[in-house]
Design a protein around this motif. Structure first.
Motif, PDB file in Angstrom:
ATOM      1  N   SER A   1       6.743   6.776  -3.371  1.00 37.72           N
ATOM      2  CA  SER A   1       6.425   5.496  -4.000  1.00 37.72           C
ATOM      3  C   SER A   1       7.662   4.648  -4.267  1.00 37.72           C
ATOM      4  N   GLN A   2       8.845   5.200  -4.075  1.00 39.27           N
ATOM      5  CA  GLN A   2      10.085   4.436  -4.226  1.00 39.27           C
ATOM      6  C   GLN A   2      10.490   3.726  -2.933  1.00 39.27           C
ATOM      7  N   LYS A   3       9.837   4.044  -1.840  1.00 40.55           N
ATOM      8  CA  LYS A   3      10.162   3.439  -0.540  1.00 40.55           C
ATOM      9  C   LYS A   3       9.344   2.157  -0.384  1.00 40.55           C
ATOM     10  N   THR A   4       9.975   1.015  -0.615  1.00 39.30           N
ATOM     11  CA  THR A   4       9.268  -0.267  -0.640  1.00 39.30           C
ATOM     12  C   THR A   4       8.534  -0.580   0.661  1.00 39.30           C
ATOM     13  N   PRO A   5       9.140  -0.408   1.834  1.00 37.87           N
ATOM     14  CA  PRO A   5       8.376  -0.683   3.071  1.00 37.87           C
ATOM     15  C   PRO A   5       7.108   0.155   3.185  1.00 37.87           C
ATOM     16  N   LEU A   6       7.179   1.419   2.780  1.00 41.98           N
ATOM     17  CA  LEU A   6       6.000   2.284   2.823  1.00 41.98           C
ATOM     18  C   LEU A   6       4.960   1.809   1.822  1.00 41.98           C
ATOM     19  N   VAL A   7       5.399   1.385   0.649  1.00 38.49           N
ATOM     20  CA  VAL A   7       4.478   0.888  -0.369  1.00 38.49           C
ATOM     21  C   VAL A   7       3.759  -0.365   0.126  1.00 38.49           C
ATOM     22  N   ILE A   8       4.494  -1.265   0.768  1.00 36.20           N
ATOM     23  CA  ILE A   8       3.876  -2.475   1.324  1.00 36.20           C
ATOM     24  C   ILE A   8       2.840  -2.100   2.382  1.00 36.20           C
TER      25      ILE A   8
ATOM     26  N   VAL B   1     -16.262   5.910   8.455  1.00 34.93           N
ATOM     27  CA  VAL B   1     -16.252   6.076   7.004  1.00 34.93           C
ATOM     28  C   VAL B   1     -15.275   7.168   6.580  1.00 34.93           C
ATOM     29  N   VAL B   2     -15.371   8.329   7.197  1.00 33.93           N
ATOM     30  CA  VAL B   2     -14.584   9.483   6.746  1.00 33.93           C
ATOM     31  C   VAL B   2     -13.109   9.329   7.115  1.00 33.93           C
ATOM     32  N   PHE B   3     -12.831   9.067   8.373  1.00 38.12           N
ATOM     33  CA  PHE B   3     -11.434   9.084   8.827  1.00 38.12           C
ATOM     34  C   PHE B   3     -10.689   7.780   8.545  1.00 38.12           C
ATOM     35  N   ILE B   4     -11.384   6.642   8.635  1.00 39.78           N
ATOM     36  CA  ILE B   4     -10.698   5.361   8.420  1.00 39.78           C
ATOM     37  C   ILE B   4     -10.783   4.942   6.954  1.00 39.78           C
ATOM     38  N   GLU B   5     -12.022   4.800   6.441  1.00 38.83           N
ATOM     39  CA  GLU B   5     -12.181   4.325   5.057  1.00 38.83           C
ATOM     40  C   GLU B   5     -11.603   5.285   4.032  1.00 38.83           C
ATOM     41  N   TYR B   6     -11.935   6.572   4.174  1.00 33.78           N
ATOM     42  CA  TYR B   6     -11.575   7.524   3.131  1.00 33.78           C
ATOM     43  C   TYR B   6     -10.188   8.143   3.344  1.00 33.78           C
ATOM     44  N   LEU B   7      -9.979   8.783   4.481  1.00 35.99           N
ATOM     45  CA  LEU B   7      -8.715   9.494   4.684  1.00 35.99           C
ATOM     46  C   LEU B   7      -7.540   8.538   4.841  1.00 35.99           C
TER      47      LEU B   7
ATOM     48  N   ARG C   1       1.612   3.285  -8.332  1.00 35.31           N
ATOM     49  CA  ARG C   1       1.003   4.329  -9.147  1.00 35.31           C
ATOM     50  C   ARG C   1      -0.342   3.832  -9.721  1.00 35.31           C
ATOM     51  N   LEU C   2      -0.372   2.570 -10.134  1.00 35.14           N
ATOM     52  CA  LEU C   2      -1.620   1.983 -10.623  1.00 35.14           C
ATOM     53  C   LEU C   2      -2.679   1.978  -9.524  1.00 35.14           C
ATOM     54  N   LEU C   3      -2.273   1.633  -8.316  1.00 32.26           N
ATOM     55  CA  LEU C   3      -3.189   1.644  -7.175  1.00 32.26           C
ATOM     56  C   LEU C   3      -3.768   3.042  -6.953  1.00 32.26           C
ATOM     57  N   ALA C   4      -2.932   4.063  -7.080  1.00 34.63           N
ATOM     58  CA  ALA C   4      -3.398   5.438  -6.892  1.00 34.63           C
ATOM     59  C   ALA C   4      -4.491   5.791  -7.897  1.00 34.63           C
ATOM     60  N   TRP C   5      -4.325   5.358  -9.138  1.00 27.74           N
ATOM     61  CA  TRP C   5      -5.348   5.645 -10.154  1.00 27.74           C
ATOM     62  C   TRP C   5      -6.629   4.858  -9.891  1.00 27.74           C
ATOM     63  N   PHE C   6      -6.491   3.625  -9.422  1.00 27.57           N
ATOM     64  CA  PHE C   6      -7.679   2.851  -9.051  1.00 27.57           C
ATOM     65  C   PHE C   6      -8.433   3.539  -7.913  1.00 27.57           C
ATOM     66  N   ILE C   7      -7.699   4.133  -6.977  1.00 24.03           N
ATOM     67  CA  ILE C   7      -8.339   4.852  -5.873  1.00 24.03           C
ATOM     68  C   ILE C   7      -9.093   6.067  -6.395  1.00 24.03           C
TER      69      ILE C   7
ATOM     70  N   PRO D   1      -2.982   6.454   0.819  1.00 20.76           N
ATOM     71  CA  PRO D   1      -2.287   5.659  -0.201  1.00 20.76           C
ATOM     72  C   PRO D   1      -2.267   6.326  -1.570  1.00 20.76           C
ATOM     73  N   MET D   2      -3.331   7.051  -1.910  1.00 16.46           N
ATOM     74  CA  MET D   2      -3.345   7.747  -3.199  1.00 16.46           C
ATOM     75  C   MET D   2      -2.244   8.803  -3.252  1.00 16.46           C
ATOM     76  N   ALA D   3      -2.062   9.541  -2.145  1.00 21.02           N
ATOM     77  CA  ALA D   3      -1.005  10.558  -2.094  1.00 21.02           C
ATOM     78  C   ALA D   3       0.373   9.917  -2.223  1.00 21.02           C
ATOM     79  N   VAL D   4       0.567   8.780  -1.572  1.00 23.66           N
ATOM     80  CA  VAL D   4       1.856   8.071  -1.675  1.00 23.66           C
ATOM     81  C   VAL D   4       2.074   7.583  -3.101  1.00 23.66           C
ATOM     82  N   GLY D   5       1.026   7.060  -3.733  1.00 27.89           N
ATOM     83  CA  GLY D   5       1.154   6.533  -5.093  1.00 27.89           C
ATOM     84  C   GLY D   5       1.517   7.582  -6.116  1.00 27.89           C
ATOM     85  N   PHE D   6       1.019   8.796  -5.935  1.00 28.53           N
ATOM     86  CA  PHE D   6       1.303   9.867  -6.889  1.00 28.53           C
ATOM     87  C   PHE D   6       2.584  10.627  -6.548  1.00 28.53           C
TER      88      PHE D   6
END
Length: 395
Positions: free
Chosen positions: A306-313, A284-290, A242-248, A296-301
């Protein structure tokens, strides 16, 4: 010689590229170190209890990242002996030289981290001193305990106070260690991609993303395989995600201001930037941003994902790689904007030798080796287990 041929030859000269692959790798290491230190300070300075179990681990990770980073600079110099020139010359230009600022920062920052770590783990070294029967080991433990061999409440309070002071002093120092790298780029007028006062802030924001992503990768590995409790703290992993999502979010906001001011409102520079981003549009658009930021921001929020540890890693890996690519596109791509040539210049790193792919792999090998050594010396696992036991006792 035909004048037309001479003119064509001069207009197509490709100047030497001053910085190669070592530099974006160096920027990534220093930035991730700053992020790991800030996360550690959440517990030591700001008193956020949810981060206390991993604060010591994060502090040691920050130290190792910064210890491995300067090897990139040594390799980039081609002749390792030139490293002494940083310390011997140029001090008369200190007020206006970000590189000279970096010399002092790269010396003071790791020393501060080391002393904070020694204070944090002092009680464990003192106990090891009393339990050890070997004279050499006892001397090492005494040295690591900074000569303070008492375990009273007063000494514990003193440790807490010193840790707070060092942690508070280390926050601006950590930000400066990576901020000066962005300052170096932002001060270069000749490269349109770099020349913006937002560059230090942009580097710091993306560094928080890469450092948190790296922690999401390294922490569960050490908890699972190098502790007695052999268990990944899923709750902490979810909080870090969740912290990572806010940093993003912060990173994306700063990038938005950077790009929307740079391209529409610049003078002639905007045409070079438009050409650069048109050429690197998909990267830039598809790799860096999307892929490396939005996903990762969508997963974090997402409370469920965000409860799935393998996905979080996996998201941690993607974010770390994405910020490395941002460093690459900024440093290498910025130098690819030709000053006397039409189009963009290309750069392909060598596989062998200095400033090569093998050099980067070697630097990562140094990082892994140092990480294992430092984690073997400091009792981070015992300190982490102590916090978990206290939390259970409190419940």
């Amino acid at each position: 010689m035909d004048f037309g041929l001479l003119l064509h030859t001069i207009s197509t000269i490709t100047p030497d590229r001053p910085w190669g692959i070592d530099i974006p790798n160096y920027f990534w290491f220093t930035g991730s170190s700053a992020a790991a230190f800030i996360i550690s300070s959440f517990a030591h300075v700001f008193g956020m209890k949810q981060y206390k179990p991993i604060a010591g681990f994060s502090l040691l990770l920050a130290f190792v990242l910064l210890a491995a980073a300067p090897f990139n600079l040594v390799d980039d110099l081609r002749q390792p002996g030139r490293i002494f020139n940083f310390f011997l010359y140029g001090w008369e230009n200190f007020p206006t030289s970000p590189m000279k600022w970096g010399v002092l920062l790269l010396l003071s920052y790791p020393i501060l981290i080391l002393f904070e770590a020694l204070i944090l783990y002092r009680p464990y070294f003192v106990r090891a001193y009393h339990q050890s029967q070997k004279a050499l080991a006892r001397q090492v433990y005494r040295l690591a305990s900074l000569g303070r061999m008492e375990l009273s409440d007063a000494e514990e309070e003193r440790d807490h106070r010193l840790g707070f002071i060092l942690g508070a002093a280390g926050i601006p120092l950590a930000l400066s260690v990576h901020g000066y790298t962005g300052y170096i780029l932002g001060a270069v007028h000749a490269i349109p991609l770099w020349h913006t006062p937002l560059m230090p802030i942009l580097f710091l924001a993306s560094a928080m993303v890469s450092g948190t992503g790296l922690l999401l990768v390294v922490l569960p590995l050490f908890q699972k395989f190098f502790t007695d409790f052999k268990q990944v703290d899923r709750e902490v992993m979810q909080k870090l995600m969740r912290l990572l999502a806010w940093f993003i979010v912060i990173d994306l906001a700063i990038r938005f201001f950077w790009l929307t001011f740079a391209m529409p409102f610049n003078g002639e520079e905007k045409y070079a930037l438009e050409r650069f981003f048109s050429h690197h549009f998909y990267d830039v658009v598809f790799i860096e941003y999307l892929l490396c930021l939005i996903l990762p921001m969508a997963v974090g929020f997402s409370s469920r994902l965000s409860q799935k540890t393998p996905l979080v890693i996996l998201m941690g890996v993607i974010c770390a790689i994405g910020v490395w690519l941002f460093r690459w596109n900024t440093v290498i791509g910025g130098q690819g904007i030709g000053k006397s040539t039409p189009g963009l210049l290309e750069y392909h790193p060598h596989f062998w030798g200095q400033d090569s792919l093998l050099a980067i792999a070697s630097n990562w090998g140094i990082f892994i080796a140092l990480l294992m050594i430092v984690m073997a010396i400091f009792p981070w696992d015992k300190e982490m287990a102590t916090h978990y036991e206290q939390n259970k006792g409190g419940q």
